[in-house]
Scaffold this active site. Sequence first.
Site, PDB file in Angstrom:
ATOM      1  N   LYS A   5       0.846  -1.201   0.000  1.00 35.18           N
ATOM      2  CA  LYS A   5       0.000   0.000   0.000  1.00 35.18           C
ATOM      3  C   LYS A   5       0.875   1.242   0.000  1.00 35.18           C
ATOM      4  O   LYS A   5       1.876   1.306   0.719  1.00 35.18           O
ATOM      5  CB  LYS A   5      -0.903  -0.029   1.239  1.00 35.18           C
ATOM      6  CG  LYS A   5      -1.889   1.135   1.337  1.00 35.18           C
ATOM      7  CD  LYS A   5      -2.714   0.989   2.604  1.00 35.18           C
ATOM      8  CE  LYS A   5      -3.724   2.116   2.765  1.00 35.18           C
ATOM      9  NZ  LYS A   5      -4.511   1.962   4.013  1.00 35.18           N
ATOM     10  N   SER A  27      -9.222   1.875   3.577  1.00 31.70           N
ATOM     11  CA  SER A  27      -8.383   2.640   2.675  1.00 31.70           C
ATOM     12  C   SER A  27      -7.393   1.783   1.894  1.00 31.70           C
ATOM     13  O   SER A  27      -6.686   2.286   1.024  1.00 31.70           O
ATOM     14  CB  SER A  27      -7.609   3.697   3.471  1.00 31.70           C
ATOM     15  OG  SER A  27      -6.777   3.109   4.451  1.00 31.70           O
ATOM     16  N   SER A  67      -9.374  -0.385   7.755  1.00 31.30           N
ATOM     17  CA  SER A  67      -8.889  -0.203   6.391  1.00 31.30           C
ATOM     18  C   SER A  67      -8.285  -1.413   5.706  1.00 31.30           C
ATOM     19  O   SER A  67      -8.021  -1.361   4.515  1.00 31.30           O
ATOM     20  CB  SER A  67      -7.869   0.941   6.360  1.00 31.30           C
ATOM     21  OG  SER A  67      -8.499   2.170   6.556  1.00 31.30           O
TER      22      SER A  67
END
Length: 465
Positions: A80, A156, A180
């Site tokens: 990420k 996220s 997330s």
Amino acid sequence: MRDLTELGAVQLVEGYRKGEFSPVDVARAALERAEAIQPEVNAFVRLTAEEALTQARESADRWRRGAPAGLVDGVPVTVKDILLTRGTPTLKGSKVLSEKGGWDEDAPSVARLREQGAVFLGKTTTPEFGWKGVTDSPLSGVTRNPHDPTRTAGGSSGGAAAAVALGAGPLALGTDGGGSVRIPAAFCGIFALKPTYGRVPLYPASAFGTLAHVGPMTRDAADAALMLDVIGAPDARDWSAQSPSAVSYRGVLGEGVRGLRVAYSPSLGGQVAVQPGVASAVRRAVERLAGLGAYVEETDPDFADPVDAFHVLWFSGAARVTQPFGPHQRELLDPGLREICALGSRLSALDYLAAVDVRMDLGRRMGRFHESYDLLVTPTLPITAFEAGAEVPKGSGHRRWTGWTPFTYPFNLTQQPAASVPVGTDGDGLPVGLQIVAARHRDDLVLRAAHALYEAGVAVRPSGS
């Protein structure tokens, strides 16, 4: 021929050991899949194909010599774009940050994977600074759901979830400050674990403080256990990191759920309205846990919705992230992020400490709860994926993403381990997630229960991913 993108990390390592295929073959297949899905799903900020193939060739040489570097040698991984990765910019979904710089340091989790031979495919998308539960940003646009591109992948860590779901690497590193890794796992039909806080070291420290966890996003619980055994090692840069685990998470997977005390809370005591398709899929999975020998009782933890306290901690953290930015830079921010930063900047130290008091009381309540129950099971989310590009479902009446994530953020406040397990689909064919929560430091129980659901055929990747 075998589709190498359909194999999990455990299967890949076994195939390398037997000489059935090469890390180079696997890296090429994963990169081709990533390039193929990118135009429609938008899972990646950047692919690092040349570096990945170099790493794969080095891995192949080690396997030929019978000297693999570690547990994940040759396994493709995505990161990420919140976590530092040596040699690659980390822009956190923001136009404010510059690509210039040395980028000469790995985050602890990235460093551990690199040491054990992982092959890094690229950086996955995130909302700006990971601030919300869906994945769109000024930098990279909208990330879409693998099962229906008109819908959100969640966030996220939405890019990470989409990549895993579609075969662009079996392992992904995500971060979770309020759900997330679990939110996009539920929407995309994969597995994700938010470990106990500190189990996976984090550096640099998150502005969201001790709400923020790093966790594995994978095809199944076995791959997550393998990954956690790698990334769960201490790192001197994180003063709050735990000491090494006393157990191998891979080693406990087979212990099952027989005799475990499971509390099933379908709606947190009526506090949450859950879509019927979600509720029925989760209930069927819970019934299977009972069939596997767990003692299941329908009951609820003793707490009211802590969203106001969470907002104080979250909004003030966001304000801290953006504090150094001038007026021109602020104009480049996601409007929703600007809004919560303005709210956060008006909070006082006393507001913050009052929220900490709520957090400590919640932790106490859950600590007592787990004296009676080994596991708490809930839906991961009360809904399935909604329209892409929106923070909240149209017509829901919610103002912020926390309105539709009431099952996830409480366990960031308490720092407990929590996983999302795919347990079917709703009437529209969209994935449903079941959440498994344990007491702090009992990540092993979460993984055992999740693995039992996979072994029983209850937890499966939905078709179409």
